[in-house]
Design an enzyme around this catalytic site. Structure first.
Site, mmCIF file in Angstrom:
data_model
loop_
_atom_site.group_PDB
_atom_site.id
_atom_site.type_symbol
_atom_site.label_atom_id
_atom_site.label_comp_id
_atom_site.label_asym_id
_atom_site.label_seq_id
_atom_site.Cartn_x
_atom_site.Cartn_y
_atom_site.Cartn_z
ATOM 1 N N HIS A 22 0.725 -1.152 -0.042
ATOM 2 C CA HIS A 22 0.135 -0.068 -0.082
ATOM 3 C C HIS A 22 0.907 1.442 0.004
ATOM 4 O O HIS A 22 0.555 2.386 -0.536
ATOM 5 C CB HIS A 22 -0.910 0.098 1.378
ATOM 6 N N ILE A 23 2.112 1.094 0.807
ATOM 7 C CA ILE A 23 2.866 2.316 0.948
ATOM 8 C C ILE A 23 3.467 2.858 -0.556
ATOM 9 O O ILE A 23 3.533 3.871 -0.802
ATOM 10 C CB ILE A 23 3.804 2.114 2.065
#
Length: 331
Positions: A22-23
């Site tokens: 996600h990052i």
């Protein structure tokens, strides 16, 4: 007046919880926004800071809590640092959904107060923290979502959760699905979240909440490029448009090397032997040369999309222009 000459700094806040998949796309989008003259901050759950400090081997992270000109801020997900977040993901998602909005709102009020020179002009979340849009609405800040999966999945989930097309049911679990912009989909082609046999708990609930409340978002950005998923992107233009700004991948993946960069996303249970079989099929099977040729063509198209003036670069510039008020039209 150039953007970097303005007295008031135009800031964008990206929000995620501490999952690498996600990052990374958010960070790569953030780098492109920085290159366009915006100030970018990533707000992330505190466990990431703990992991970052434990692993000092990352040269891109410095002691001032920034990554490649992107500032880092941290908020609590409602758990202690030593809590095993993977032990019960349903409980984790429920808890961060309860405490995340409160803690993120306090963080924003502290770091972007109305009396300072930092103007928070946009908040960007991803699909797994949909409550961020509620925080943005409460604070009257425009919100965007970065969809980090293929646009094909965005279209499938949107049509499923808004009951726009028939999908498999308990009475007809093996039905085929025909959606605009996509080939005929068999049950095996569909994501587990839309099947009646879906074994997951919190994630389908989360996606349902997201797709029933897209009106809270001013923009939906996609981690893909137009030339790769043209038909499905066009098919969503009259429903809830998604603007491709990718691929948000390391530049090395888009290099001239024709060797395959293989990423495996597992949605369900896949054995190691099955993964190995697929890799061997791609690398040395009878169609390996065809696969390598296709990869080279897609890499070339992707490089053109993210280059200056390419389709994804233009979409990012349009997004930036609207954030700073230079564009009379919306995405």
């Amino acid at each position: 007046m150039a953007l970097n000459e303005q007295k008031e700094e135009i800031h964008v806040l990206m929000v995620a919880f501490a999952a690498q998949g996600h990052i990374n796309p958010l960070l790569r989008l953030g780098k492109r926004l920085v290159s366009k003259g915006l100030h970018v901050t990533l707000a992330i759950t505190e466990i990431f800071q703990h992991r970052m400090l434990k692993s000092s081997s990352s040269p891109s992270i410095n002691t001032t809590n920034s990554i490649s000109e992107i500032q880092l801020l941290f908020f609590s997900d409602g758990f202690s640092i030593d809590h095993d977040r993977k032990s019960n993901m349903d409980h984790y998602m429920d808890t961060i959904g309860k405490f995340g909005p409160i803690n993120l709102s306090n963080l924003i009020k502290t770091h972007f107060n109305s009396t300072g020179h930092k103007k928070l002009s946009c908040i960007i979340n991803n699909p797994f923290v949909p409550w961020v849009a509620d925080v943005a609405a409460e604070l009257k800040i425009p919100c965007a979502m970065l969809w980090i999966q293929p646009c094909a999945l965005y279209a499938i989930y949107h049509r499923f959760h808004n009951n726009l097309n028939p999908f498999p049911t308990l009475e007809n679990p093996d039905m085929n699905v025909q959606l605009p912009g996509l080939p005929l989909l068999h049950t095996r082609d569909l994501p587990s979240f839309v099947l009646p046999s879906n074994p997951f708990g919190s994630f389908p609930k989360l996606l349902n909440e997201l797709f029933l409340n897209l009106k809270k978002l001013k923009w939906v950005l996609g981690n893909t490029f137009y030339e790769l998923e043209k038909e499905v992107i066009d098919s969503m233009s009259e429903l809830y448009p998604i603007k491709p700004v990718g691929p948000l991948v390391p530049p090395s993946i888009l290099g001239e090397d024709p060797n395959l960069d293989i990423g495996v996303e597992i949605n369900g249970v896949v054995t190691t032997n099955e993964v190995e079989r697929c890799i061997k099929e791609i690398m040395a099977g009878p169609r390996s040369e065809e696969f390598k040729k296709n990869v080279s063509e897609f890499k070339r198209a992707a490089r053109l999309a993210v280059a200056d003036g390419g389709s994804s670069d233009r979409n990012i510039q349009d997004f930036v222009d609207e954030i700073i008020g230079n564009s009379p039209t919306s995405l």
